[in-house]
Write an enzyme that holds these catalytic residues in place. Structure first.
Site, short mmCIF file in Angstrom:
data_model
loop_
_atom_site.label_atom_id
_atom_site.label_comp_id
_atom_site.label_asym_id
_atom_site.label_seq_id
_atom_site.Cartn_x
_atom_site.Cartn_y
_atom_site.Cartn_z
N ARG A 51 0.89 -1.16 0.18
CA ARG A 51 -0.12 0.05 0.11
C ARG A 51 0.80 1.42 0.18
O ARG A 51 0.67 1.94 -0.72
CB ARG A 51 -0.94 0.02 1.27
CG ARG A 51 -2.24 -0.68 1.21
CD ARG A 51 -2.80 -1.20 2.37
NE ARG A 51 -1.51 -2.28 2.73
CZ ARG A 51 -1.69 -3.42 2.34
NH1 ARG A 51 -2.77 -3.80 1.81
NH2 ARG A 51 -0.72 -4.28 2.70
N THR A 52 1.80 1.27 0.94
CA THR A 52 2.51 2.50 1.28
C THR A 52 3.31 3.12 -0.11
O THR A 52 3.04 4.14 -0.60
CB THR A 52 3.30 2.62 2.30
OG1 THR A 52 2.51 2.00 3.37
CG2 THR A 52 3.57 3.97 2.79
N LYS A 80 25.56 -3.57 -0.47
CA LYS A 80 26.88 -3.41 -0.44
C LYS A 80 27.60 -2.68 0.82
O LYS A 80 28.80 -2.43 0.84
CB LYS A 80 27.60 -2.66 -1.86
CG LYS A 80 27.01 -3.45 -3.05
CD LYS A 80 27.62 -2.57 -4.19
CE LYS A 80 26.64 -2.79 -5.34
NZ LYS A 80 26.74 -1.65 -6.18
N ARG A 101 10.91 3.93 3.67
CA ARG A 101 10.71 3.04 4.45
C ARG A 101 12.00 2.28 4.97
O ARG A 101 12.75 1.71 4.15
CB ARG A 101 9.57 2.00 4.23
CG ARG A 101 9.27 0.71 5.10
CD ARG A 101 8.32 0.01 4.70
NE ARG A 101 6.94 0.78 5.17
CZ ARG A 101 5.85 0.17 4.97
NH1 ARG A 101 5.75 -1.09 4.74
NH2 ARG A 101 4.54 0.90 5.20
N HIS A 129 4.54 5.84 11.51
CA HIS A 129 4.06 5.58 10.45
C HIS A 129 3.26 6.69 9.77
O HIS A 129 2.08 6.79 9.94
CB HIS A 129 3.43 4.26 9.95
CG HIS A 129 3.06 3.81 8.62
ND1 HIS A 129 3.26 4.64 7.65
CD2 HIS A 129 2.64 2.55 8.05
CE1 HIS A 129 3.05 4.00 6.57
NE2 HIS A 129 2.56 2.56 6.80
#
Ligand code: CP
Length: 305
Positions: A51-52, A80, A101, A129
Site C-alpha cells: 500500500r504505502t 554493499k 521505509r 508511520h
C-alpha cells in the site's frame, strides 16, 4: 524545506488544510492531473510494502509527475554496505522528493538530516508511520464527520505496531477521545505512551478481551500481529490468532461503529466481515491516495488554483 517524520510535524490547523486539499482532490481530480509535471518522486523501501509504496507512486502519477526507486534493500547498494546518509545524498541529486521505509527506527530521520529534498517517513521499524496516520485521520473525518468526541479501540499488536503509535500521538491533540487498548499482555502499548496519556489527563483503559468492549466503541482499529517484529517463532505462533474479528463479535457493536485496519490483514479479521458496511478498511486505502497526493503538493509547495 519540510520533511514528514511524525504526524506531529503538522499542527492540527495544518492537518485540517491538508485534509481540505485531499477533499478537493477527491472531488476534482482533473484539476490536479498535471500539478507535479516535471517532478520526480523516489520511493526508497528497505522493507516490504504494497500500500504505502504503491499509493505514493499512484499519488505522484495522478499528479502528472514521475516515479522511480527500489522496493528491496537487496536491490540497492545498501546490500554493499552503503549508509542511509550516503544514499539520500545520491537520491537528492536525482529526485525532488523521497518516501523512505526502513526497518530501523530513526533511519528516515537520519536521511532527512542529510537530504536536500523533502523526505517522508513511510514507516520506520516499530516507531512511526505518519502517512498511515494521515490516511486513518482522513478516513475517520470523512466517514464519522469529526475528529473528536469518540471512543476508539485499538486491538492487536500495540507494542510493535507503528501505525498504532502514530495514530495515538495524532489523536491526543483532538478533544474528548477515549482510548481502549485491547491486546494480550505481551503486546501491550509501550509505557512511554501510557505515561504520556496520564500526563495529558487523557482517558484510556487496557483490556484483553475484545468482546467485553465492543458495545462501547465508535471506532475499532484492528492490527496484525507482525511476524517480522518477533524475536522467536514460538511467541509469534502463540499470539498470532489471539484476536479474530468475526460476524458474532460485530453483532455486539453499535450500528454506526466503523472498523479500520492499516492492512495487510492476515487472520485478525475474518473475510465474512468485509461485506459489513461498517468495515471500511478498503475505503481507507483509497483515502490513502488522496492524502498522499495532498502531502506531495504541500511538501513540494505546489499550489493549484
Ligand atoms: N499499511 C501499510 O503500511 O501497508 P504496506 O506495508 O503494504 O505498505
Amino acid at each position: 524545506m519540510r520533511h514528514l517524520m511524525s504526524p506531529l510535524d503538522f499542527s492540527v490547523e495544518e492537518l485540517e488544510e491538508l485534509f481540505q486539499l485531499a477533499d478537493d482532490i477527491e472531488k476534482n481530480p482533473a484539476k490536479y492531473a498535471h500539478a507535479c509535471a516535471g517532478k520526480k518522486l523516489a520511493t526508497c523501501f528497505y522493507e516490504p510494502s504494497t500500500r504505502t509504496r504503491l499509493s505514493f507512486e499512484a499519488a505522484m502519477l495522478n499528479l502528472g509527475g514521475s516515479i522511480f526507486g527500489f522496493s528491496d534493500a537487496n536491490s540497492s547498494s545498501a546490500a554493499k554496505g552503503e549508509s542511509v546518509s550516503d544514499t539520500i545524498r545520491i537520491i537528492s541529486c536525482y529526485a525532488d522528493i523521497c518516501a523512505m521505509r526502513h526497518p530501523k527506527e530513526g533511519a528516515p530521520m537520519v536521511a532527512a538530516s542529510r537530504s536536500t529534498i523533502p523526505v517522508i517517513n513511510a514507516g520506520d521499524g516499530g516507531h512511526q508511520h505518519p502517512t498511515q496516520t494521515l490516511t486513518d485521520l482522513l478516513t475517520i473525518r470523512a466517514i464519522k464527520g469529526r475528529l473528536n468526541n469518540f471512543t476508539i479501540g485499538l486491538c492487536g499488536d500495540l507494542k510493535f505496531g507503528r501505525t498504532v503509535h502514530s495514530l495515538i500521538n495524532a489523536l491526543v491533540r483532538y478533544s474528548n477521545i477515549n482510548f481502549i487498548f485491547i491486546s494480550p499482555d505481551e503486546l501491550r502499548v509501550p509505557e512511554y505512551i501510557t505515561e504520556m496519556l496520564r500526563e495529558k489527563n487523557i482517558s484510556f483503559q487496557e483490556v484483553t478481551r475484545l468482546e467485553d468492549v465492543m458495545p462501547e466503541l465508535d471506532i475499532l482499529y484492528m492490527t496484525r500481529v507482525q511476524k517480522e517484529r518477533f524475536f522467536n517463532e514460538e511467541d509469534y505462533v502463540r499470539l498470532k490468532d489471539f484476536y479474530i474479528l468475526n460476524k458474532e463479535k460485530m453483532e455486539l457493536a453499535k450500528d454506526d461503529m466503523i472498523v479500520l485496519h492499516p492492512l495487510p490483514r492476515v487472520n485478525e479479521i475474518s473475510v465474512e466481515v468485509d461485506d459489513d458496511p461498517r468495515a471500511v478498511y478498503f475505503r481507507q486505502v483509497q483515502y490513502g491516495v488522496y492524502v498522499r497526493m495532498a502531502l506531495l503538493l504541500t511538501l513540494l509547495e505546489i499550489k493549484v488554483e
